[in-house]
Scaffold this motif. Sequence first.
Motif, PDB file in Angstrom:
ATOM      1  N   UNK A  74       5.112  21.531  -5.424  1.00  0.00           N
ATOM      2  CA  UNK A  74       4.901  20.662  -4.273  1.00  0.00           C
ATOM      3  C   UNK A  74       3.435  20.247  -4.188  1.00  0.00           C
ATOM      4  N   UNK A  75       2.516  21.208  -4.334  1.00  0.00           N
ATOM      5  CA  UNK A  75       1.092  20.885  -4.306  1.00  0.00           C
ATOM      6  C   UNK A  75       0.721  19.968  -5.467  1.00  0.00           C
ATOM      7  N   UNK A  76       1.304  20.227  -6.604  1.00  0.00           N
ATOM      8  CA  UNK A  76       1.020  19.392  -7.773  1.00  0.00           C
ATOM      9  C   UNK A  76       1.528  17.966  -7.570  1.00  0.00           C
ATOM     10  N   UNK A  77       2.728  17.832  -6.985  1.00  0.00           N
ATOM     11  CA  UNK A  77       3.277  16.509  -6.735  1.00  0.00           C
ATOM     12  C   UNK A  77       2.452  15.709  -5.747  1.00  0.00           C
ATOM     13  N   UNK A  78       2.008  16.364  -4.664  1.00  0.00           N
ATOM     14  CA  UNK A  78       1.167  15.662  -3.694  1.00  0.00           C
ATOM     15  C   UNK A  78      -0.167  15.277  -4.333  1.00  0.00           C
ATOM     16  N   UNK A  79      -0.690  16.139  -5.220  1.00  0.00           N
ATOM     17  CA  UNK A  79      -1.924  15.808  -5.925  1.00  0.00           C
ATOM     18  C   UNK A  79      -1.765  14.610  -6.830  1.00  0.00           C
ATOM     19  N   UNK A  80      -0.614  14.486  -7.465  1.00  0.00           N
ATOM     20  CA  UNK A  80      -0.353  13.330  -8.322  1.00  0.00           C
ATOM     21  C   UNK A  80      -0.339  12.039  -7.514  1.00  0.00           C
ATOM     22  N   UNK A  81       0.384  12.057  -6.399  1.00  0.00           N
ATOM     23  CA  UNK A  81       0.440  10.868  -5.551  1.00  0.00           C
ATOM     24  C   UNK A  81      -0.948  10.540  -5.007  1.00  0.00           C
ATOM     25  N   UNK A  82      -1.635  11.580  -4.521  1.00  0.00           N
ATOM     26  CA  UNK A  82      -2.973  11.364  -3.982  1.00  0.00           C
ATOM     27  C   UNK A  82      -3.954  10.883  -5.029  1.00  0.00           C
ATOM     28  N   UNK A  83      -3.825  11.388  -6.251  1.00  0.00           N
ATOM     29  CA  UNK A  83      -4.726  10.974  -7.309  1.00  0.00           C
ATOM     30  C   UNK A  83      -4.646   9.490  -7.578  1.00  0.00           C
ATOM     31  N   UNK A  84      -3.434   8.959  -7.610  1.00  0.00           N
ATOM     32  CA  UNK A  84      -3.258   7.528  -7.860  1.00  0.00           C
ATOM     33  C   UNK A  84      -3.664   6.708  -6.637  1.00  0.00           C
ATOM     34  N   UNK A  85      -3.215   7.115  -5.457  1.00  0.00           N
ATOM     35  CA  UNK A  85      -3.442   6.309  -4.254  1.00  0.00           C
ATOM     36  C   UNK A  85      -4.901   6.328  -3.816  1.00  0.00           C
ATOM     37  N   UNK A  86      -5.482   7.517  -3.741  1.00  0.00           N
ATOM     38  CA  UNK A  86      -6.869   7.616  -3.258  1.00  0.00           C
ATOM     39  C   UNK A  86      -7.835   7.002  -4.262  1.00  0.00           C
ATOM     40  N   UNK A  87      -7.617   7.273  -5.546  1.00  0.00           N
ATOM     41  CA  UNK A  87      -8.509   6.695  -6.549  1.00  0.00           C
ATOM     42  C   UNK A  87      -8.412   5.172  -6.554  1.00  0.00           C
ATOM     43  N   UNK A  88      -7.216   4.634  -6.343  1.00  0.00           N
ATOM     44  CA  UNK A  88      -7.055   3.179  -6.284  1.00  0.00           C
ATOM     45  C   UNK A  88      -7.766   2.601  -5.066  1.00  0.00           C
ATOM     46  N   UNK A  89      -7.663   3.308  -3.927  1.00  0.00           N
ATOM     47  CA  UNK A  89      -8.343   2.834  -2.723  1.00  0.00           C
ATOM     48  C   UNK A  89      -9.856   2.819  -2.920  1.00  0.00           C
TER      49      UNK A  89
ATOM     50  N   UNK B  14       0.043   6.351   2.163  1.00  0.00           N
ATOM     51  CA  UNK B  14      -0.162   5.344   1.120  1.00  0.00           C
ATOM     52  C   UNK B  14      -0.329   3.958   1.723  1.00  0.00           C
ATOM     53  N   UNK B  15       0.477   3.659   2.746  1.00  0.00           N
ATOM     54  CA  UNK B  15       0.343   2.356   3.410  1.00  0.00           C
ATOM     55  C   UNK B  15      -1.021   2.214   4.069  1.00  0.00           C
ATOM     56  N   UNK B  16      -1.481   3.286   4.701  1.00  0.00           N
ATOM     57  CA  UNK B  16      -2.805   3.241   5.337  1.00  0.00           C
ATOM     58  C   UNK B  16      -3.892   2.946   4.305  1.00  0.00           C
ATOM     59  N   UNK B  17      -3.865   3.662   3.178  1.00  0.00           N
ATOM     60  CA  UNK B  17      -4.861   3.447   2.132  1.00  0.00           C
ATOM     61  C   UNK B  17      -4.781   2.022   1.583  1.00  0.00           C
ATOM     62  N   UNK B  18      -3.560   1.527   1.434  1.00  0.00           N
ATOM     63  CA  UNK B  18      -3.385   0.182   0.899  1.00  0.00           C
ATOM     64  C   UNK B  18      -3.891  -0.881   1.874  1.00  0.00           C
ATOM     65  N   UNK B  19      -3.523  -0.754   3.155  1.00  0.00           N
ATOM     66  CA  UNK B  19      -3.939  -1.748   4.144  1.00  0.00           C
ATOM     67  C   UNK B  19      -5.460  -1.783   4.315  1.00  0.00           C
ATOM     68  N   UNK B  20      -6.048  -0.593   4.422  1.00  0.00           N
ATOM     69  CA  UNK B  20      -7.480  -0.564   4.755  1.00  0.00           C
ATOM     70  C   UNK B  20      -8.379  -0.818   3.547  1.00  0.00           C
ATOM     71  N   UNK B  21      -8.001  -0.265   2.387  1.00  0.00           N
ATOM     72  CA  UNK B  21      -8.886  -0.371   1.233  1.00  0.00           C
ATOM     73  C   UNK B  21      -8.460  -1.467   0.253  1.00  0.00           C
ATOM     74  N   UNK B  22      -7.164  -1.540  -0.042  1.00  0.00           N
ATOM     75  CA  UNK B  22      -6.719  -2.565  -0.989  1.00  0.00           C
ATOM     76  C   UNK B  22      -6.662  -3.948  -0.350  1.00  0.00           C
TER      77      UNK B  22
END
Length: 620
Positions: free
Chosen positions: A436-451, A247-255
């Motif tokens: 577990x897969x669903x939880x990672x998908x939720x986090x990824x959905x918000x973080x990657x889409x925001x990036x 998440x930090x990587x996505x935030x630093x590079x894209x946000x």
Amino acid sequence: MSSERDPLLKPLPRHDASVQNSEEDGKEKKLGPLEISRSNRWAILAGIWTAIFLATLVATLMPSISSEFNKSHQVSWLGTAYLLATCTFTPIYGRLCNVMGRRRANQTAVLFAALGTIACGVSPSMNFLIAARFLCGIGGGGIFTTATIITSDMFTLRSRGLAQSVAGIFSALGMGLGGPLGGLISDRYGWRVVFLMQVPLFVLSFALTGYNLRYVTPGKGKTPGEVLKRIDYGGIITTLVWVFASLLFLSYHYNEQLPWNDARVISTLVVAAAFFLLFIVVELKVAVEPVLAPFLLKQKIPVLVGASNFLVAFCNFSIMYLFPMWFQTVMLKSASVAGLHLLPSSISMTIGSMFAGWYMHKTGKYKLINLTFGILPFIGAMLIATMNENSSAAGLWLSIIPLGFGNAVVLQTMLIALLAHIPQSAMAVGTGFGQLFRGVGQVGGVAISSAVFQAVLDSELRKRIRGNDANETIRKIRQSATLVVSLPPDLQRAARDSYDTALRTVFIMAMCSTLMAYMVRLPIPDKYLEEPEPADHHPESPQHPAQLDAENAASSVVTSPLDTPCDSDSESDRDERTPILRTSAGGPNFRRPRRLSSYESVDGVMDLEDDIIGGTARRE
């Protein structure tokens, strides 16, 4: 003189329905979860359902909140911080129910959520607010887990599915009504009031469970130390680190728009990769009971279900967290009206979930309904991606309905498909595997889409806004979504078109995700699900041939609970002294039917410490 028809238990002489006086020895005896009074049960449900409702609020307030701090480019952290905590800490609460008991585990979750909510309401900065949302997530995940466990305690197999459906309705109401109500209050009184007004309801939930949740459960207790040793701390910590670093990587590079050669970008990417590999090593080689069950990775159906769960969650959260922003920045609607556009999705999710459960219960099949309605999320995402300022009111309000209904059907049927293709002894582990897969998908959905959103938004704004102070103007527009409505006409047009293009890109990405999920599910075969046994069923009755599936392919010994009471504040294991033999012959020996829900058995989900059912996730 009493007869056979006289009740063994006399009416309770005191208000607390979880306690009675034994007529034989005069000692106080606590009742089990199935023996408590109706009023006591409803009071407990009121407490846990109130907490569930509160745990699903606030998402549509993100543009208003982040704009006050001029940090709209960090808006995704309000969602990802909560989801990161939920994904990481939820597995712990199953163990805490055994260590601390149902009441204290639930109240611990409610306390974390309440403290996090108060911290949100008084946050002096964006970073403080993000940390407060993380604290809310620690409690939010526990609220759902403990509520499921408590509900499973208090209802029989025949009634449990309905009770869980009602809990799902409260969750959907929180998602659907929380947006418009929160937006309305935010428009009038400010977003901080939305958080702080929840505190009395948390207190009510805490009080209801504290006073009423005092039943006992049968079994043999274990010490807290024995139970705590079996938690996969290595898996939890490595998951937290690699997801957070990603998440930090996505935030630093894209946000933040930092270049690839920036030390923060490189270091977070390296840490994420290293801890992801460490997570795999811990799960495969070290953990006694790993969060990611390795033996399921070798099976086709669990892997396909896990992939589908990830892609479906990715699609859902990519759209749900940014859908209201489209109405605020492109259509220039208020926060309350923007949030109200999520209500049709919440209603359709509730209907879809109940419909899927009813259909599978009635027919014993899941593949046809999955193939038929599983394409609806793709259609819904396509309708959302084609919205524009000239779309009809019906299109703007109803386009999200296929997404909510279809994904609710998909998630229900995929859970059943997973449980139908794994041994009964792995029910709890399999459910956690899918979550577990669903939880990672939720986090990824918000973080990657925001990036992706921030990267495209910055690019589009630079195409449309030029001049000496263009960089400063672009920065302000990116950092404050609510600024768009107050811009001069020329800049407003440029901002609206840029937001429209950026959000449309995210919606198209979500559309591709849900189409991939549909394709992943195609190879999953159908499997007959047993019909509920009639009331006059006897073990000697012949069984349907299709019911003799892999679950009974080999003999196994399971255990039944004895009547040794354990308080809900010192939860127990199943006593292993009374074996029940199951065989594949279908003869007079007892056979436990396959369940339509992972929450329909104390054996499969609740009894986490049993050596046979719900035991170690790794097989030697």
